[in-house]
Design an enzyme around this catalytic site. Sequence first.
Site, PDB file in Angstrom:
ATOM      1  N   PHE A 127      19.829 -19.791   2.557  1.00 49.43           N
ATOM      2  CA  PHE A 127      21.162 -20.492   2.619  1.00 49.43           C
ATOM      3  C   PHE A 127      21.148 -21.409   4.018  1.00 49.43           C
ATOM      4  CE2 PHE A 127      25.456 -21.396   4.117  1.00 49.43           C
ATOM      5  CZ  PHE A 127      26.006 -21.662   2.752  1.00 49.43           C
ATOM      6  N   ASP A 214      16.127 -22.870  10.656  1.00 51.76           N
ATOM      7  CA  ASP A 214      17.408 -22.836  10.417  1.00 51.76           C
ATOM      8  C   ASP A 214      18.051 -21.854  11.424  1.00 51.76           C
ATOM      9  OD1 ASP A 214      20.184 -22.675   9.840  1.00 51.76           O
ATOM     10  OD2 ASP A 214      19.754 -23.016   7.967  1.00 51.76           O
ATOM     11  N   LYS A 243      27.136 -22.384  13.923  1.00 53.53           N
ATOM     12  CA  LYS A 243      28.184 -21.329  14.279  1.00 53.53           C
ATOM     13  C   LYS A 243      28.516 -20.793  15.690  1.00 53.53           C
ATOM     14  CE  LYS A 243      27.644 -19.293   9.722  1.00 53.53           C
ATOM     15  NZ  LYS A 243      26.600 -19.679   8.678  1.00 53.53           N
TER      16      LYS A 243
HETATM   17  C1  LIG Z   1      26.502 -20.693   7.813  1.00 56.26           C
HETATM   18  C2  LIG Z   1      25.153 -21.327   7.596  1.00 56.26           C
HETATM   19  C3  LIG Z   1      24.866 -22.680   7.438  1.00 56.26           C
HETATM   20  C4  LIG Z   1      25.846 -23.706   6.973  1.00 56.26           C
HETATM   21  O1  LIG Z   1      26.771 -24.027   8.129  1.00 56.26           O
HETATM   22  P1  LIG Z   1      28.174 -24.483   7.907  1.00 56.26           P
HETATM   23  O2  LIG Z   1      28.816 -24.737   9.140  1.00 56.26           O
HETATM   24  O3  LIG Z   1      29.036 -23.565   6.887  1.00 56.26           O
HETATM   25  O4  LIG Z   1      27.918 -25.891   7.229  1.00 56.26           O
HETATM   26  C5  LIG Z   1      23.766 -23.239   7.245  1.00 56.26           C
HETATM   27  N1  LIG Z   1      22.739 -22.213   7.406  1.00 56.26           N
HETATM   28  C6  LIG Z   1      22.687 -21.070   7.788  1.00 56.26           C
HETATM   29  C7  LIG Z   1      21.488 -20.016   8.215  1.00 56.26           C
HETATM   30  C8  LIG Z   1      23.930 -20.409   7.893  1.00 56.26           C
HETATM   31  O5  LIG Z   1      24.235 -19.205   8.258  1.00 56.26           O
END
Ligand SMILES: *Cc1c(COP(=O)(O)O)cnc(C)c1O
Length: 401
Positions: A127, A214, A243
């Site tokens: 994701f 990420d 986050k």
């Molecule tokens: C939540 C998340 C995203 C996206 O972040 P947003 O602030 O909602 O755009 C991208 N990568 C990972 C691993 C995430 O957990």
Amino acid sequence: MSHVMNTYARLPVAFERGEGAWLWDTGGKRYLDALAGIAVCGVGHSHPRLTAVLRDQVGKLIHSSNLYGITLQEDLAHRLAAISGMDSVFFCNSGCEANEAAIKLARYYGHQKGIEAPAIVVMEKAFHGRTIATLSATGSRKVQAGFEPLVAGFVRVPFDDLDAVRRVAESNRNVVAVLVELIQGEGGINVCRADYLTGLREICDAHGWLLMLDEVQSGIGRTGAWFAFQHSAVKPDVMTLAKGLGNGVPIGACLAAGAAAKLFKPGSHGSTFGGNPLACAAALATLAIIEEDGLMTNAVEMGEFLRAAFRARLAGNAGVREIRGAGLMIGIELAQPCNDLVQQALDAGLLVNVTADTVIRLLPPLIFTREQSRLVVDTLAPLILDFLSRQAAPQPAAQTA
Ligand SMILES: *Cc1c(COP(=O)(O)O)cnc(C)c1O
């Protein structure tokens, strides 16, 4: 009728106030927050030191512009470089934007090497966000369906499979980078093998690819280190954050090291809000609190406690597939979809989440205490056992299988 666009299946509760790991809804009922706004509020709600910093900054300057110097942005970049070993930072406002910056950086890098159609290796069940490019990088048909055509330039392989990446290296000359979550969050708290990161580093080095992590969910102390990659000796070329970085004040960051850190030039990328004084003050205070209060050590201890306690309480139940994770990033995988448990926990005054249909996800604030951890187990374990016994009841044949 609500005038908010209908993009979320919301639970029937709204919160008004928070303190530490506790939230109060509009009716005054108290909840233990074992989700922290999905790994956002690491230092808890209404942290007094963060609140004081924010109050002060709001009274001084919220926003100026990236047309001008921003001292707090310089300070935050310096601090992030110090704790990560990375060299430069681009600031934005969210996780998907941080990944957009990483994707642009990888493509830019490719073009500099004369690759006209650069491609990035991404993982199944990954994701990376909901913008068009990041949903294309995401490994979930649910996220992509209805938004085609997808952005080209992503090559998908199974997660935690080095041979699959090696096969891509042999056949695809356009690849310029690998983008990966070391612990897949939305995908179900999927943890990679210990040698996966070292293996990816070797492949990237051998082929001149950027290793891009990420850490939007796994970063900022959640796994017991500032960043999940720091449990190994490997360093990435690019890392994305969001986050937990601002404890709820929106901020994202794309960090780069070595040659990748110097690629972008004025005009290559930008953001109106990115790295504004308020967001940077929030992030600086959040990082200071995590360090000064020893919250990474606490994340390790509470994580171990929670996993051990859940293992003890759920042991031997065939309906429980696995209890896994690192620090306070915890997944309890059941043998069947268990979304109903979220509402049941809510009724019992506990906030948890279910992801990938079958994985109960706990992302408590890093300030979680032993008493709060015990309360999570005492509340959730009986709900899980009850849920499993009710699911199994109508199919007695399945119990012996
Ligand atoms: C939540 C998340 C995203 C996206 O972040 P947003 O602030 O909602 O755009 C991208 N990568 C990972 C691993 C995430 O957990």
